[in-house]
Design an enzyme around this catalytic site. Structure first.
Site, PDB file in Angstrom:
ATOM      1  N   HIS A  71      28.880  46.176  81.716  1.00 51.02           N
ATOM      2  CA  HIS A  71      29.045  47.487  81.354  1.00 51.02           C
ATOM      3  C   HIS A  71      27.572  48.295  80.838  1.00 51.02           C
ATOM      4  O   HIS A  71      27.622  49.522  80.579  1.00 51.02           O
ATOM      5  CB  HIS A  71      30.281  47.659  80.054  1.00 51.02           C
ATOM      6  CG  HIS A  71      29.771  47.290  78.891  1.00 51.02           C
ATOM      7  ND1 HIS A  71      30.068  46.249  78.177  1.00 51.02           N
ATOM      8  CD2 HIS A  71      28.992  48.230  77.851  1.00 51.02           C
ATOM      9  CE1 HIS A  71      29.608  46.305  76.761  1.00 51.02           C
ATOM     10  NE2 HIS A  71      29.012  47.512  76.743  1.00 51.02           N
ATOM     11  N   ASP A 113      32.922  41.043  82.428  1.00 53.59           N
ATOM     12  CA  ASP A 113      32.119  41.935  81.833  1.00 53.59           C
ATOM     13  C   ASP A 113      30.480  41.065  81.388  1.00 53.59           C
ATOM     14  O   ASP A 113      29.885  41.234  80.583  1.00 53.59           O
ATOM     15  CB  ASP A 113      32.395  42.479  80.352  1.00 53.59           C
ATOM     16  CG  ASP A 113      31.359  43.670  79.863  1.00 53.59           C
ATOM     17  OD1 ASP A 113      30.739  44.328  80.695  1.00 53.59           O
ATOM     18  OD2 ASP A 113      31.328  43.867  78.725  1.00 53.59           O
ATOM     19  N   GLY A 118      24.328  48.755  71.016  1.00 51.55           N
ATOM     20  CA  GLY A 118      23.102  48.082  71.187  1.00 51.55           C
ATOM     21  C   GLY A 118      22.920  46.593  71.308  1.00 51.55           C
ATOM     22  O   GLY A 118      22.119  46.103  71.973  1.00 51.55           O
ATOM     23  N   ASN A 119      24.071  46.205  70.487  1.00 52.98           N
ATOM     24  CA  ASN A 119      24.053  44.511  70.583  1.00 52.98           C
ATOM     25  C   ASN A 119      24.669  44.088  71.865  1.00 52.98           C
ATOM     26  O   ASN A 119      24.826  42.791  72.181  1.00 52.98           O
ATOM     27  CB  ASN A 119      24.972  43.989  69.285  1.00 52.98           C
ATOM     28  CG  ASN A 119      23.870  43.995  68.307  1.00 52.98           C
ATOM     29  OD1 ASN A 119      24.054  44.800  67.472  1.00 52.98           O
ATOM     30  ND2 ASN A 119      23.346  42.852  68.136  1.00 52.98           N
ATOM     31  N   SER A 120      25.475  44.933  72.541  1.00 53.88           N
ATOM     32  CA  SER A 120      26.128  44.546  73.718  1.00 53.88           C
ATOM     33  C   SER A 120      25.081  43.873  74.819  1.00 53.88           C
ATOM     34  O   SER A 120      24.029  44.191  75.138  1.00 53.88           O
ATOM     35  CB  SER A 120      26.681  45.617  74.602  1.00 53.88           C
ATOM     36  OG  SER A 120      27.778  46.423  73.637  1.00 53.88           O
ATOM     37  N   GLY A 164      48.954  33.013  94.212  1.00 57.17           N
ATOM     38  CA  GLY A 164      49.978  33.809  94.448  1.00 57.17           C
ATOM     39  C   GLY A 164      51.058  33.905  93.832  1.00 57.17           C
ATOM     40  O   GLY A 164      52.455  34.085  94.331  1.00 57.17           O
ATOM     41  N   VAL A 165      51.042  33.495  92.396  1.00 59.54           N
ATOM     42  CA  VAL A 165      52.336  33.626  91.474  1.00 59.54           C
ATOM     43  C   VAL A 165      52.088  34.533  90.402  1.00 59.54           C
ATOM     44  O   VAL A 165      51.044  34.857  89.918  1.00 59.54           O
ATOM     45  CB  VAL A 165      52.351  32.274  90.963  1.00 59.54           C
ATOM     46  CG1 VAL A 165      52.703  31.140  91.895  1.00 59.54           C
ATOM     47  CG2 VAL A 165      51.165  31.609  90.048  1.00 59.54           C
TER      48      VAL A 165
END
Length: 449
Positions: free
Chosen positions: A93, A123, A194-196, A252-253
């Site tokens: 992000h 992410d 800003g730490n992201s 597919g479950v």
């Protein structure tokens, strides 16, 4: 008592982290991303609709202020080098909408960066810079951190540059969104906008996680932050570096948790595993898995819950043959199937409600689905739920379509009454209904005592 100068020379001091920080800090970078025009309100609306972070912040009603100033087209974040040739890990992000990405090193040097690959589901993103010399880099921790262990986030809060904070691991295995591919580490160290994308280190200088979200009504740190675990980071960046995207296994479950009530209805000894509520046209349906099966293990890995199954299968390469052990009608069986590649599931239309029907012994008013426009041909539609009934207490709602119980399909209220009477005669305390609600199918255990 006379006043005197206080001297603490020689007194024992708390352990510091200056040596480990001195070693790892050169590998931590600040990231500035110039993107397209942004609105002054930089809350969850600026996130891609339906993304992991969009759902997380919608769930908690929080804001994610990513810009250094309202209305700015500049996003700040952090990252860290994982190789000497310039590969940097950060959050998806942070760089997703970037036109120009600049990376600032600890010594102040700045380099342009390009996105190698990204994975919105976790992410995570991998970007690359070119530098004339080998760069310092850090390694990912090989083991999970212990709850209570010291941790040290380093990032770029408010665009101030490399900033260190300290705290402990508050919890592991946190589920803060709908994506099943992460179990987040919760830490209490100060983490701000800003730490992201920045790293959180242990006291050995290993990265235990990537800062990705905070819980904050105000946008500032209140000591609740979430990190993507190093194990997940390692798996994702390996694929991003090799092919620029992440490939996940799929069988597919549609699964649901095995609750104590469901375990009782199915006569299960342990409240664990994953109950098959619905099947897609995928490997599981084609190779023998049935609705109502309880999957207990994948390749000898004992399953705790549906998220455990999703993470396990997602990490398996498409084309791989796996072994599922499952319980069916109180018998343990084994099925081998070939994992396919994860693709978007098709949307299912919502079911409509109705307005006339027959009474059942569970306090429900029911009508055959085929008699209700838009309800389909299978099962019975709930038109009314008696407020003080067991069905109401156990979560059944008006508009639900009850498809079957005990593997036997329902076509009328009398069918359900008959099956309830049979279950009572066998001494059972609960009956397991297979229910369709808003296109999703799940099992509901209802008391019959």
């Amino acid at each position: 008592m006379l006043a005197a100068e206080v001297d603490a020379v020689g007194a024992s001091a708390p352990v510091g982290f200056e040596e480990v920080i001195e070693r790892v800090r050169p590998a931590v970078v600040g990231i500035r991303v110039k993107g397209g025009p942004r609105s002054p309100d930089v809350d969850r609306g600026s996130l891609p609709p339906g993304s992991f972070l969009d759902r997380f912040f919608r769930q908690f009603g929080l804001q994610i202020p990513a810009d250094p100033a309202p209305g700015s087209d500049l996003t700040v974040g952090a990252g860290f080098l994982v190789s000497g040739d310039g590969y940097i890990v950060t959050n998806e992000h942070v760089v997703a909408s970037g036109v120009d990405i600049d990376v600032t090193m600890d010594d102040g040097k700045t380099y342009p960066a390009k996105i190698t690959g990204s994975d919105p589901q976790t992410d995570l993103a991998l970007i690359k810079i070119s530098a004339p010399d080998d760069l310092p880099y850090v390694r990912l921790a090989a083991r999970e951190p212990r709850i209570g262990e010291w941790v040290l986030p380093i990032g770029n809060p408010f665009g101030l540059g490399g900033t260190v904070s300290a705290g402990i691991v508050s919890a592991r295995g946190r589920d803060i969104g709908e994506e099943p591919y992460n179990d987040f580490i919760q830490i209490d160290a100060p983490v701000n906008k800003g730490n992201s994308g920045g790293p959180t280190f242990n006291t050995r200088g290993e990265v235990i996680g990537v800062n990705t979200a905070i819980y904050s009504p105000s946008g500032g740190s209140i000591g609740v932050a979430f990190d993507i675990p190093a194990e997940t980071v390692s798996l994702v960046i390996r694929q991003l570096r090799e092919k620029g995207h992440v490939t996940r296994g799929w069988v597919g479950v549609y699964l649901q948790e095995v609750t104590p009530r469901i375990a009782d209805a199915l006569n299960l000894k342990n409240v664990q595993g994953a109950l098959v509520a619905q099947l897609d046209e995928g490997p599981a349906a084609k190779q023998g898995v049935e609705v109502g099966d309880v999957i207990t293990s994948v390749n000898e890995h004992e399953l705790k819950n549906p998220r455990d199954f999703a993470r396990t299968v997602a990490a398996i390469a498409p084309g791989t043959v796996i072994n599922l052990r499952l319980l069916r009608n109180e018998r343990l069986i084994s099925i081998e199937l070939t994992v396919a590649e994860l693709a978007r599931a098709a949307k299912v239309k919502k079911e409509k409600q109705a307005d006339a029907g027959e009474k059942s012994v569970l306090g429900l008013t029911l009508a055959p689905a085929r008699s209700i426009s838009g309800a389909g041909d299978a099962g019975v539609v709930i038109l009314e739920v008696k407020p003080d009934s067991a069905a109401a207490n156990d979560g059944l709602q008006v508009g639900d379509i009850v498809l079957s119980t005990g593997g036997r399909p329902l076509g009328a209220a009398t069918d359900l009454n008959k099956m309830v009477d049979e279950a009572r005669a066998q001494g059972k305390r609960t009956i397991l209904l297979r229910v369709k609600r808003s296109g999703a199918i799940s099992f509901v255990a209802v008391s019959i005592t």
